[in-house]
Design a protein around this motif. Structure first.
Motif, PDB file in Angstrom:
ATOM      1  N   TRP A   1      16.592   9.817   7.997  1.00  5.95           N
ATOM      2  CA  TRP A   1      15.170  10.106   8.165  1.00  5.95           C
ATOM      3  C   TRP A   1      14.546  10.601   6.876  1.00  5.95           C
ATOM      4  N   MET A   2      15.369  11.150   6.009  1.00  7.82           N
ATOM      5  CA  MET A   2      14.865  11.665   4.739  1.00  7.82           C
ATOM      6  C   MET A   2      14.991  10.627   3.623  1.00  7.82           C
ATOM      7  N   GLY A   3      15.388   9.394   4.005  1.00  5.85           N
ATOM      8  CA  GLY A   3      15.423   8.297   3.050  1.00  5.85           C
ATOM      9  C   GLY A   3      16.721   8.118   2.291  1.00  5.85           C
ATOM     10  N   GLU A   4      17.746   8.874   2.614  1.00  6.54           N
ATOM     11  CA  GLU A   4      19.044   8.719   1.941  1.00  6.54           C
ATOM     12  C   GLU A   4      19.764   7.500   2.509  1.00  6.54           C
ATOM     13  N   GLN A   5      20.529   6.869   1.671  1.00  6.30           N
ATOM     14  CA  GLN A   5      21.302   5.699   2.091  1.00  6.30           C
ATOM     15  C   GLN A   5      22.771   5.920   1.771  1.00  6.30           C
ATOM     16  N   GLY A   6      23.639   5.321   2.552  1.00  3.67           N
ATOM     17  CA  GLY A   6      25.051   5.287   2.226  1.00  3.67           C
ATOM     18  C   GLY A   6      25.866   6.513   2.590  1.00  3.67           C
TER      19      GLY A   6
ATOM     20  N   LEU B   1       8.242   3.456  11.893  1.00  3.52           N
ATOM     21  CA  LEU B   1       9.503   2.729  11.965  1.00  3.52           C
ATOM     22  C   LEU B   1      10.393   3.179  10.816  1.00  3.52           C
ATOM     23  N   ILE B   2      11.611   3.540  11.141  1.00  2.00           N
ATOM     24  CA  ILE B   2      12.588   3.961  10.142  1.00  2.00           C
ATOM     25  C   ILE B   2      13.711   2.937  10.140  1.00  2.00           C
ATOM     26  N   SER B   3      13.971   2.375   8.968  1.00  2.00           N
ATOM     27  CA  SER B   3      15.061   1.409   8.820  1.00  2.00           C
ATOM     28  C   SER B   3      16.296   2.120   8.286  1.00  2.00           C
TER      29      SER B   3
ATOM     30  N   LEU C   1      27.053   2.545  10.211  1.00  2.00           N
ATOM     31  CA  LEU C   1      28.246   2.755   9.389  1.00  2.00           C
ATOM     32  C   LEU C   1      28.984   1.458   9.065  1.00  2.00           C
ATOM     33  N   LYS C   2      28.689   0.390   9.800  1.00  2.00           N
ATOM     34  CA  LYS C   2      29.276  -0.923   9.517  1.00  2.00           C
ATOM     35  C   LYS C   2      28.383  -1.744   8.595  1.00  2.00           C
ATOM     36  N   GLY C   3      27.236  -1.181   8.196  1.00  2.00           N
ATOM     37  CA  GLY C   3      26.325  -1.860   7.290  1.00  2.00           C
ATOM     38  C   GLY C   3      25.293  -2.741   7.956  1.00  2.00           C
ATOM     39  N   ILE C   4      25.240  -2.725   9.278  1.00  2.00           N
ATOM     40  CA  ILE C   4      24.288  -3.551  10.012  1.00  2.00           C
ATOM     41  C   ILE C   4      22.921  -2.877   9.998  1.00  2.00           C
ATOM     42  N   PRO C   5      21.872  -3.621   9.584  1.00  2.00           N
ATOM     43  CA  PRO C   5      20.540  -3.009   9.498  1.00  2.00           C
ATOM     44  C   PRO C   5      19.836  -2.933  10.862  1.00  2.00           C
ATOM     45  N   TYR C   6      19.103  -1.843  11.037  1.00  2.00           N
ATOM     46  CA  TYR C   6      18.301  -1.626  12.239  1.00  2.00           C
ATOM     47  C   TYR C   6      16.990  -0.967  11.842  1.00  2.00           C
ATOM     48  N   THR C   7      15.977  -1.145  12.693  1.00  2.00           N
ATOM     49  CA  THR C   7      14.691  -0.482  12.514  1.00  2.00           C
ATOM     50  C   THR C   7      14.218  -0.029  13.883  1.00  2.00           C
ATOM     51  N   LEU C   8      13.804   1.241  13.968  1.00  2.00           N
ATOM     52  CA  LEU C   8      13.363   1.811  15.230  1.00  2.00           C
ATOM     53  C   LEU C   8      12.428   2.983  14.940  1.00  2.00           C
ATOM     54  N   GLU C   9      11.534   3.284  15.874  1.00  2.00           N
ATOM     55  CA  GLU C   9      10.641   4.414  15.711  1.00  2.00           C
ATOM     56  C   GLU C   9      11.446   5.706  15.554  1.00  2.00           C
ATOM     57  N   LEU C  10      10.923   6.614  14.739  1.00  2.00           N
ATOM     58  CA  LEU C  10      11.607   7.880  14.491  1.00  2.00           C
ATOM     59  C   LEU C  10      11.876   8.633  15.783  1.00  2.00           C
ATOM     60  N   TRP C  11      10.899   8.727  16.677  1.00  2.00           N
ATOM     61  CA  TRP C  11      11.093   9.515  17.898  1.00  2.00           C
ATOM     62  C   TRP C  11      12.243   8.979  18.733  1.00  2.00           C
TER      63      TRP C  11
ATOM     64  N   GLN D   1      14.955   7.462  17.564  1.00  2.00           N
ATOM     65  CA  GLN D   1      16.178   7.868  16.871  1.00  2.00           C
ATOM     66  C   GLN D   1      16.470   9.341  17.144  1.00  2.00           C
ATOM     67  N   MET D   2      15.423  10.149  17.179  1.00  2.00           N
ATOM     68  CA  MET D   2      15.600  11.571  17.417  1.00  2.00           C
ATOM     69  C   MET D   2      16.095  11.840  18.841  1.00  2.00           C
ATOM     70  N   LEU D   3      15.590  11.096  19.799  1.00  2.00           N
ATOM     71  CA  LEU D   3      16.100  11.226  21.169  1.00  2.00           C
ATOM     72  C   LEU D   3      17.572  10.849  21.226  1.00  2.00           C
ATOM     73  N   HIS D   4      17.925   9.793  20.508  1.00  2.00           N
ATOM     74  CA  HIS D   4      19.329   9.368  20.471  1.00  2.00           C
ATOM     75  C   HIS D   4      20.229  10.493  19.973  1.00  2.00           C
ATOM     76  N   VAL D   5      19.816  11.159  18.911  1.00  2.00           N
ATOM     77  CA  VAL D   5      20.648  12.213  18.312  1.00  2.00           C
ATOM     78  C   VAL D   5      20.943  13.309  19.325  1.00  2.00           C
ATOM     79  N   THR D   6      19.922  13.769  20.031  1.00  2.00           N
ATOM     80  CA  THR D   6      20.154  14.846  20.992  1.00  2.00           C
ATOM     81  C   THR D   6      21.003  14.371  22.170  1.00  2.00           C
ATOM     82  N   ASN D   7      20.811  13.138  22.587  1.00  2.00           N
ATOM     83  CA  ASN D   7      21.624  12.584  23.665  1.00  2.00           C
ATOM     84  C   ASN D   7      23.086  12.452  23.221  1.00  2.00           C
ATOM     85  N   HIS D   8      23.303  11.969  22.017  1.00  2.00           N
ATOM     86  CA  HIS D   8      24.651  11.815  21.467  1.00  2.00           C
ATOM     87  C   HIS D   8      25.369  13.158  21.406  1.00  2.00           C
ATOM     88  N   SER D   9      24.667  14.176  20.934  1.00  2.00           N
ATOM     89  CA  SER D   9      25.279  15.500  20.845  1.00  2.00           C
ATOM     90  C   SER D   9      25.607  16.047  22.234  1.00  2.00           C
TER      91      SER D   9
END
Length: 164
Positions: A61-66, A107-109, A113-123, A125-133
């Protein structure tokens, strides 16, 4: 999903992470590292995975890659992990407070971890993080029960009741 709801959701996530961490802090080192045959072998490894995934998403979300996930061997004790988690909590809270309502719909691209690109709205992705945890905290609850320990009650309703 609006900013107030995101703040509330991540506040709950932080509360639940701290609750589970406080119980885990009381484990003997052997219990923290014992292979309990879950998605990740031990409570320690599972906690490292939760933190590593949360840090990974924040970096995206902060633009870091890799960036990659944290390695359990870098956190052999609960105290090392807890220190890192405190730093992360400050970073995610600052990030969330800096967001605008419009930021949540951007949209955040990223590449997984396998290098496959995705793009999805930030919100989303944020819901995913809390669900994953939440999913992996549930695994830790089960592992604590296998060790005959009393896990904390982490349901969202408990958060609301405790906070009111």
């Amino acid at each position: 999903m609006n900013k107030r709801e995101i703040i509330e959701l991540f506040s709950y996530n932080d509360w639940a992470n701290k609750k589970i961490s406080n119980v885990v802090a009381e484990l003997e080192m052997e219990e923290f590292r014992r292979d309990l045959s879950s998605s990740f072998k031990s409570i320690g490894d599972t906690m490292v995975h939760i933190l590593g995934a949360e840090e990974l998403w924040l970096s995206r979300w902060m633009g870091e890659q890799g960036r990659t996930l944290l390695k359990p061997e870098h956190f052999p004790t609960h105290s090392l992990l807890a220190d890192r988690w405190d730093d992360y909590s400050n970073q995610i809270n600052s990030f969330i407070l800096s967001l605008t309502e419009d930021d949540l719909t951007h949209l955040i691209s990223y590449r997984n971890l396998k290098g496959i690109p995705y793009t999805l709205e930030l919100w989303k992705q944020m819901l995913h993080v809390t669900n994953h945890s939440s999913y992996h905290r549930g695994q830790i609850v089960t592992m604590l029960r296998q060790l005959k320990k009393k896990p904390p009650a982490l349901d969202l309703i408990n958060y609301y009741l405790e906070e009111s």
